[in-house]
Design a protein around this motif. Structure first.
Motif, PDB file in Angstrom:
ATOM      1  N   UNK A  81       0.848  -1.188   0.000  1.00 15.06           N
ATOM      2  CA  UNK A  81       0.000   0.000   0.000  1.00 15.06           C
ATOM      3  C   UNK A  81       0.883   1.238   0.000  1.00 15.06           C
ATOM      4  N   UNK A  82       0.563   2.180  -0.859  1.00 10.71           N
ATOM      5  CA  UNK A  82       1.284   3.445  -0.891  1.00 10.71           C
ATOM      6  C   UNK A  82       0.688   4.393   0.145  1.00 10.71           C
ATOM      7  N   UNK A  83       1.530   4.852   1.061  1.00  5.92           N
ATOM      8  CA  UNK A  83       1.090   5.770   2.116  1.00  5.92           C
ATOM      9  C   UNK A  83       2.105   6.899   2.206  1.00  5.92           C
ATOM     10  N   UNK A  84       1.683   8.098   1.922  1.00  2.58           N
ATOM     11  CA  UNK A  84       2.567   9.271   1.983  1.00  2.58           C
ATOM     12  C   UNK A  84       3.872   9.051   1.212  1.00  2.58           C
ATOM     13  N   UNK A  85       3.741   8.430   0.048  1.00  6.19           N
ATOM     14  CA  UNK A  85       4.911   8.230  -0.793  1.00  6.19           C
ATOM     15  C   UNK A  85       5.794   7.069  -0.392  1.00  6.19           C
ATOM     16  N   UNK A  86       5.379   6.315   0.620  1.00  7.93           N
ATOM     17  CA  UNK A  86       6.119   5.127   1.062  1.00  7.93           C
ATOM     18  C   UNK A  86       5.329   3.872   0.704  1.00  7.93           C
ATOM     19  N   UNK A  87       6.024   2.801   0.462  1.00 13.54           N
ATOM     20  CA  UNK A  87       5.359   1.520   0.244  1.00 13.54           C
ATOM     21  C   UNK A  87       5.352   0.752   1.555  1.00 13.54           C
ATOM     22  N   UNK A  88       4.149   0.469   2.053  1.00 11.89           N
ATOM     23  CA  UNK A  88       3.996  -0.261   3.312  1.00 11.89           C
ATOM     24  C   UNK A  88       3.387  -1.617   3.000  1.00 11.89           C
ATOM     25  N   UNK A 125      -8.803  -4.118   8.538  1.00 14.08           N
ATOM     26  CA  UNK A 125      -9.714  -3.108   9.082  1.00 14.08           C
ATOM     27  C   UNK A 125      -8.963  -2.108   9.954  1.00 14.08           C
ATOM     28  N   UNK A 126      -8.055  -2.609  10.799  1.00 13.02           N
ATOM     29  CA  UNK A 126      -7.266  -1.726  11.655  1.00 13.02           C
ATOM     30  C   UNK A 126      -6.379  -0.827  10.805  1.00 13.02           C
ATOM     31  N   UNK A 127      -5.714  -1.419   9.836  1.00 13.87           N
ATOM     32  CA  UNK A 127      -4.829  -0.675   8.926  1.00 13.87           C
ATOM     33  C   UNK A 127      -5.603   0.427   8.204  1.00 13.87           C
ATOM     34  N   UNK A 128      -6.748   0.090   7.642  1.00 12.25           N
ATOM     35  CA  UNK A 128      -7.540   1.059   6.893  1.00 12.25           C
ATOM     36  C   UNK A 128      -8.172   2.104   7.809  1.00 12.25           C
ATOM     37  N   UNK A 129      -8.490   1.702   9.043  1.00 13.08           N
ATOM     38  CA  UNK A 129      -8.992   2.690   9.999  1.00 13.08           C
ATOM     39  C   UNK A 129      -7.962   3.810  10.198  1.00 13.08           C
ATOM     40  N   UNK A 130      -6.718   3.448  10.437  1.00 11.12           N
ATOM     41  CA  UNK A 130      -5.709   4.470  10.700  1.00 11.12           C
ATOM     42  C   UNK A 130      -5.437   5.338   9.469  1.00 11.12           C
ATOM     43  N   UNK A 131      -5.573   4.791   8.283  1.00  9.78           N
ATOM     44  CA  UNK A 131      -5.442   5.625   7.091  1.00  9.78           C
ATOM     45  C   UNK A 131      -6.613   6.607   6.992  1.00  9.78           C
ATOM     46  N   UNK A 132      -7.801   6.159   7.364  1.00  8.75           N
ATOM     47  CA  UNK A 132      -8.994   6.997   7.246  1.00  8.75           C
ATOM     48  C   UNK A 132      -8.965   8.202   8.178  1.00  8.75           C
ATOM     49  N   UNK A 133      -8.303   8.059   9.337  1.00 10.85           N
ATOM     50  CA  UNK A 133      -8.230   9.179  10.299  1.00 10.85           C
ATOM     51  C   UNK A 133      -6.825   9.764  10.312  1.00 10.85           C
ATOM     52  N   UNK A 134      -6.134   9.627   9.195  1.00  6.61           N
ATOM     53  CA  UNK A 134      -4.717   9.969   9.139  1.00  6.61           C
ATOM     54  C   UNK A 134      -4.374  11.370   9.610  1.00  6.61           C
ATOM     55  N   UNK A 135      -5.084  12.385   9.119  1.00  7.24           N
ATOM     56  CA  UNK A 135      -4.768  13.753   9.536  1.00  7.24           C
ATOM     57  C   UNK A 135      -4.928  13.926  11.042  1.00  7.24           C
ATOM     58  N   UNK A 136      -5.957  13.299  11.592  1.00  5.30           N
ATOM     59  CA  UNK A 136      -6.205  13.433  13.024  1.00  5.30           C
ATOM     60  C   UNK A 136      -5.156  12.752  13.872  1.00  5.30           C
ATOM     61  N   UNK A 194      14.108   1.472   6.083  1.00  4.33           N
ATOM     62  CA  UNK A 194      15.129   2.499   6.341  1.00  4.33           C
ATOM     63  C   UNK A 194      14.555   3.893   6.581  1.00  4.33           C
ATOM     64  N   UNK A 195      13.322   4.108   6.154  1.00  5.04           N
ATOM     65  CA  UNK A 195      12.724   5.437   6.331  1.00  5.04           C
ATOM     66  C   UNK A 195      12.059   5.623   7.695  1.00  5.04           C
ATOM     67  N   UNK A 196      11.941   4.575   8.486  1.00  5.87           N
ATOM     68  CA  UNK A 196      11.305   4.686   9.801  1.00  5.87           C
ATOM     69  C   UNK A 196      12.184   5.521  10.729  1.00  5.87           C
ATOM     70  N   UNK A 197      11.603   6.571  11.308  1.00  2.18           N
ATOM     71  CA  UNK A 197      12.346   7.479  12.178  1.00  2.18           C
ATOM     72  C   UNK A 197      12.093   7.154  13.651  1.00  2.18           C
ATOM     73  N   UNK A 198      13.100   7.413  14.459  1.00  2.00           N
ATOM     74  CA  UNK A 198      12.995   7.200  15.905  1.00  2.00           C
ATOM     75  C   UNK A 198      13.474   8.449  16.646  1.00  2.00           C
ATOM     76  N   UNK A 199      13.170   8.496  17.934  1.00  2.00           N
ATOM     77  CA  UNK A 199      13.679   9.551  18.810  1.00  2.00           C
ATOM     78  C   UNK A 199      14.132   8.901  20.102  1.00  2.00           C
ATOM     79  N   UNK A 248       6.917  10.543  11.528  1.00  2.58           N
ATOM     80  CA  UNK A 248       7.131  11.746  10.730  1.00  2.58           C
ATOM     81  C   UNK A 248       6.033  11.909   9.689  1.00  2.58           C
ATOM     82  N   UNK A 249       5.336  10.810   9.379  1.00  2.00           N
ATOM     83  CA  UNK A 249       4.244  10.847   8.413  1.00  2.00           C
ATOM     84  C   UNK A 249       3.351   9.642   8.674  1.00  2.00           C
ATOM     85  N   UNK A 250       2.253   9.567   7.909  1.00  2.00           N
ATOM     86  CA  UNK A 250       1.269   8.520   8.155  1.00  2.00           C
ATOM     87  C   UNK A 250       1.804   7.131   7.824  1.00  2.00           C
ATOM     88  N   UNK A 251       2.828   7.043   6.987  1.00  3.64           N
ATOM     89  CA  UNK A 251       3.412   5.731   6.687  1.00  3.64           C
ATOM     90  C   UNK A 251       3.945   5.069   7.960  1.00  3.64           C
TER      91      UNK A 251
END
Length: 341
Positions: free
Chosen positions: A10-17, A36-47, A83-88, A104-107
């Motif tokens: 699935x393409x999410x914010x320019x990343x392939x997940x 369903x869980x995966x698609x739920x989080x995409x549906x409320x992505x901005x929030x 490799x694109x997954x960010x941590x703190x 850093x993004x919805x991906x």
């Protein structure tokens, strides 16, 4: 046993997940799957990104569903992670540290959902300074015998106090019986200072309705009142974020609400199926939360006033190191010195 569906990409914010085992049941009672869980989080992505962006986040994972094994992931491994997954890097009260997921993004959220994450627990800090909270969280926890309406009353008091000091308060359901109210604050105070501000705020709410509100840390002292859990502002304490699913049979959501609708809602109104439609219709009630950071100086002044009046610090969580100025961390009924007095 039926074979699992093939993995999707699935393409999410320019990343392939990659979404593997999408038909695995995560919530058995309603039959909600990993997809369903995966698609739920995409549906409320901005929030959810408004709640998680650049925040170190503990993941509550259920790889086989909520009735299977659960664990909290505080450290992101270096192997097998995109490799694109960010941590703190965050530092625990013990002095140890960990590199947590830092979306850093919805991906990043989608990747966590692929890994079996159901609940997201962000720290009240951003990656730019993980020692300076930018969010003061007020956790309203009803004790046994109370209902959601009682918590709504206390939330109204929280709003009243916030208004009086010039702070904007943002409520959300906890996904259970409680309510969380957030204040965005300027990130220039330590965890110790922000916790003291939270205690001062909670005490002011308690003074207004002592028969309904308590700040008592020990359960034996709370009675049938709503407990304001000030220790949610202690270092390494987290709360399920806005739009996070909760790991219960109903698949409820910790849902942001507007103050004028709060008296008319029930926690079960918000779940994996209803919240995406609500989000698409009305948007995010917390859309302006980042626009009004609050200077907690008035609350620190209240804290100093309370200390002069004999109301100093309060007990920290049991796994926290002993802190300067903290009272005895002993349950009152087991305090031998108290009994002697």
């Amino acid at each position: 046993m039926a074979a699992s569906a093939a993995a999707d990409e699935v393409e999410v914010d320019g990343r392939t997940v990659r979404l593997s085992s999408p038909d695995r049941v995560i919530f058995p009672r309603p039959g909600y799957t990993k997809r369903d869980v995966f698609e739920y989080y995409l549906a409320v992505g901005d929030g959810i990104m408004r709640a998680l962006r650049r925040r170190p986040t503990t993941l509550q994972r259920f790889p086989q569903g909520i009735e299977g094994e659960m664990f909290f992931q505080k450290r992101i491994a270096t192997r097998g992670v995109p490799p694109w997954v960010e941590t703190a890097t965050i530092r625990f009260p013990s002095g140890r540290s960990a590199d947590e997921l830092c979306p850093a993004d919805l991906a990043h959220v989608a990747w966590a959902a692929q890994m079996g994450t159901v609940v997201f627990h962000p720290w009240p800090v951003r990656s730019a300074d993980t020692d300076a909270p930018d969010e003061l969280r007020i956790d309203l926890d009803p004790q046994p015998g109370l209902d959601f309406g009682d918590v709504v009353q206390v939330a109204g008091l929280v709003r009243e106090v916030a208004d009086e000091i010039g702070a904007t308060a943002w409520p959300k359901t906890s996904g259970g019986r409680g309510i969380h109210v957030y204040l965005r604050i300027e990130p220039r105070w330590s965890f110790v200072e922000v916790r003291r501000a939270a205690i001062a705020f909670a005490r002011e709410v308690e003074r207004r309705r002592p028969e309904l509100v308590t700040t008592a840390w020990w359960k034996e002292q709370r009675g049938d009142r709503v407990f304001i859990d000030y220790n949610q502002m202690a270092r390494d304490r987290t709360i399920a974020c806005a739009y996070s699913l909760r790991a219960n049979a109903r698949a409820t959501v910790s849902a942001p609400v507007a103050w004028d609708e709060l008296p008319d809602v029930e926690p079960d109104d918000f779940d994996l199926r209803t919240v995406p439609a609500r989000f698409a219709k009305i948007g995010d009630p917390h859309a302006g939360i980042d626009d009004t950071p609050f200077d907690i100086t008035p609350l620190l002044e209240w804290s100093e006033r309370d200390e002069r009046n004999g109301e100093g610090d309060m007990p920290y969580p049991p796994d926290h190191p002993k802190m300067a100025g903290e009272p005895k961390r002993v349950q009152p009924s087991r305090d031998r010195d108290r009994k002697k007095d």
